[in-house]
Design a protein around this motif. Structure first.
Motif, PDB file in Angstrom:
ATOM      1  N   GLU A 114      -1.640   9.647  -7.916  1.00  0.00           N
ATOM      2  CA  GLU A 114      -0.597   8.858  -7.268  1.00  0.00           C
ATOM      3  C   GLU A 114      -1.138   7.454  -7.037  1.00  0.00           C
ATOM      4  OE1 GLU A 114       1.622   8.567  -2.961  1.00  0.00           O
ATOM      5  OE2 GLU A 114       1.312  10.561  -3.820  1.00  0.00           O
ATOM      6  N   LEU A 115      -0.421   6.459  -7.547  1.00  0.00           N
ATOM      7  CA  LEU A 115      -0.829   5.064  -7.426  1.00  0.00           C
ATOM      8  C   LEU A 115       0.171   4.294  -6.584  1.00  0.00           C
ATOM      9  CD1 LEU A 115      -1.720   4.260 -11.152  1.00  0.00           C
ATOM     10  CD2 LEU A 115      -3.314   4.857  -9.324  1.00  0.00           C
ATOM     11  N   GLY A 116      -0.314   3.404  -5.764  1.00  0.00           N
ATOM     12  CA  GLY A 116       0.535   2.475  -5.024  1.00  0.00           C
ATOM     13  C   GLY A 116       0.195   1.067  -5.455  1.00  0.00           C
ATOM     14  N   LEU A 117       1.170   0.333  -5.959  1.00  0.00           N
ATOM     15  CA  LEU A 117       0.971  -1.029  -6.447  1.00  0.00           C
ATOM     16  C   LEU A 117       1.806  -1.983  -5.607  1.00  0.00           C
ATOM     17  CD1 LEU A 117       1.423  -0.253 -10.271  1.00  0.00           C
ATOM     18  CD2 LEU A 117      -0.650  -0.013  -8.892  1.00  0.00           C
ATOM     19  N   VAL A 118       1.229  -3.100  -5.205  1.00  0.00           N
ATOM     20  CA  VAL A 118       1.923  -4.066  -4.357  1.00  0.00           C
ATOM     21  C   VAL A 118       1.687  -5.464  -4.904  1.00  0.00           C
ATOM     22  CG1 VAL A 118       2.266  -4.920  -2.016  1.00  0.00           C
ATOM     23  CG2 VAL A 118       1.465  -2.595  -2.362  1.00  0.00           C
ATOM     24  N   THR A 119       2.720  -6.288  -4.872  1.00  0.00           N
ATOM     25  CA  THR A 119       2.581  -7.656  -5.342  1.00  0.00           C
ATOM     26  C   THR A 119       2.802  -8.651  -4.210  1.00  0.00           C
ATOM     27  OG1 THR A 119       3.388  -9.313  -6.897  1.00  0.00           O
ATOM     28  CG2 THR A 119       5.015  -7.768  -6.022  1.00  0.00           C
ATOM     29  N   ALA A 155      -2.970  -1.097  -4.708  1.00  0.00           N
ATOM     30  CA  ALA A 155      -3.119  -1.103  -3.251  1.00  0.00           C
ATOM     31  C   ALA A 155      -3.805   0.163  -2.764  1.00  0.00           C
ATOM     32  CB  ALA A 155      -1.759  -1.248  -2.580  1.00  0.00           C
ATOM     33  N   ARG A 156      -3.533   1.273  -3.430  1.00  0.00           N
ATOM     34  CA  ARG A 156      -4.120   2.543  -3.023  1.00  0.00           C
ATOM     35  C   ARG A 156      -3.963   3.533  -4.165  1.00  0.00           C
ATOM     36  NH1 ARG A 156       0.001   5.951  -2.492  1.00  0.00           N
ATOM     37  NH2 ARG A 156       2.071   5.094  -2.014  1.00  0.00           N
ATOM     38  N   PHE A 157      -4.780   4.585  -4.156  1.00  0.00           N
ATOM     39  CA  PHE A 157      -4.593   5.683  -5.091  1.00  0.00           C
ATOM     40  C   PHE A 157      -5.084   6.963  -4.445  1.00  0.00           C
ATOM     41  CE2 PHE A 157      -9.038   4.730  -6.025  1.00  0.00           C
ATOM     42  CZ  PHE A 157      -9.592   5.990  -6.193  1.00  0.00           C
TER      43      PHE A 157
END
Length: 335
Positions: A141-146, A131-133
């Motif tokens: 920093e990683l943002g993961l969304v399902t 979703a974002r990094f």
């Protein structure tokens, strides 16, 4: 002392992330006593002269027993003299990590960092898309969304499950995996992230990158399971009534909640006003808290609001009990 400037790279696609992590990394093992600063403020390592990042300069100052602020803010010639006096007295060897020819990281000589591209390759991005990094040259920093796990407390009010991962390959550190709830804010489509749990993987010196990835895989699986469970608590929030007789009472009780989150009580009025357009439930209060976090100007305050929002989801009964007296604590549905 001349320091290399750091650049923050942000993006939302795997292609952008791949480009951000395209770096030439070279580890150089050297005795600390053989390091020195040149008259031009550069670091001499392995017969080469390279510039340093602010992080590396602070670490080098710490090894030398020089206060980092003094080392970084002193005129270049004075700083060089200080380093060149103390560095030859430091025993042992270190591994200097050069990134694109700049001294950026330092780890023990026998430590092998986990390469960030390798870490990204092992992530289940097919199930938890990026979703974002944010990459600042030091850490990622990683943002993961399902989309596979969603909760809809109100029609059109979508909350998705996500994870945040923070790591670095420039120093010996832990890797953090954080469970998040991503709420699509109704008014403007902005995404509000609410962290509610953090798992930290502290790597030992003897562990190989493969061992780290196996350990992270277990933590990732456990965090996903917990995120799924906690997401369902939003329905309980939706069924928990929160009302006040007047503004004075509301600010007093919301002040109790803010105090629990270590947020100054002076924000009670703002939180009360943010709660007014929301439904009179714990879910409405959760929305007000997360919106306050999103809009806060002070980074420290923003983080505290985000954590408080997460705790409302996990510790609903305890925290709502601070706002609504026990005899008035009412759950109007079954969740």
């Amino acid at each position: 002392m001349r320091l290399a400037e750091s650049t923050v790279i942000q993006g939302t696609t795997t292609k952008e992330l791949e480009v951000a992590l395209t770096r030439e990394i070279e580890p150089v093992i050297t005795p600390v006593s053989e390091l020195s600063l040149t008259g031009a403020g550069a670091l001499r390592v392995d017969s080469r002269e390279v510039y340093m990042t602010p992080y590396f300069a602070r670490r080098l100052a710490g090894m030398s027993g020089i206060p980092s602020r003094y080392a970084l803010e002193s005129p270049g010639d004075i700083s060089d003299v200080n380093f060149n006096y103390w560095l030859p007295k430091v025993p042992g060897s270190i591994k200097v990590i050069l990134v694109n020819g700049v001294a950026a990281g330092v780890v023990p000589a026998d430590f092998t960092p986990l390469p960030l591209p390798r870490l990204v390759e092992e992530l289940p991005l097919d199930k938890f898309p990026l979703a974002r990094f944010m990459y600042d040259g030091l850490g990622l920093e990683l943002g993961l969304v399902t989309d596979r796990i969603t909760v809809e407390p109100n029609k059109g009010d979508i909350v998705k499950v996500g994870l945040s991962l923070t790591a670095s390959d420039l120093f010996k550190s832990r890797v953090e995996v954080e469970g998040l709830l991503y709420r699509l804010a109704c008014l403007n489509g902005a995404t509000v992230a609410t962290p509610f749990m953090t798992r930290k993987y502290q790597r030992a010196l003897w562990q190989t990158p493969d061992a780290v990835l196996r350990g992270l895989g277990e933590i990732f699986t456990q965090t996903v399971a917990r995120v799924k469970e906690v997401a369902q608590n939003l329905k309980i929030l939706k069924d928990t009534e929160v009302t006040f007789e007047n503004q004075e009472e509301g600010e007093e009780r919301l002040g109790n909640l803010l105090r629990e989150g270590r947020i100054p009580r002076r924000y009670a009025t703002d939180l009360y006003l943010a709660f007014q357009p929301e439904e009179a439930t714990a879910y409405g209060l959760y929305n007000a808290v997360t919106r306050m976090g999103r809009d806060a100007r002070e980074r420290a305050v923003r983080g505290k609001y985000e954590l408080l929002g997460g705790r409302l989801v996990v510790e609903t009964e305890d925290l709502i009990g601070l706002v609504v007296p026990g005899e008035e604590f009412v759950v109007t549905g079954q969740g």
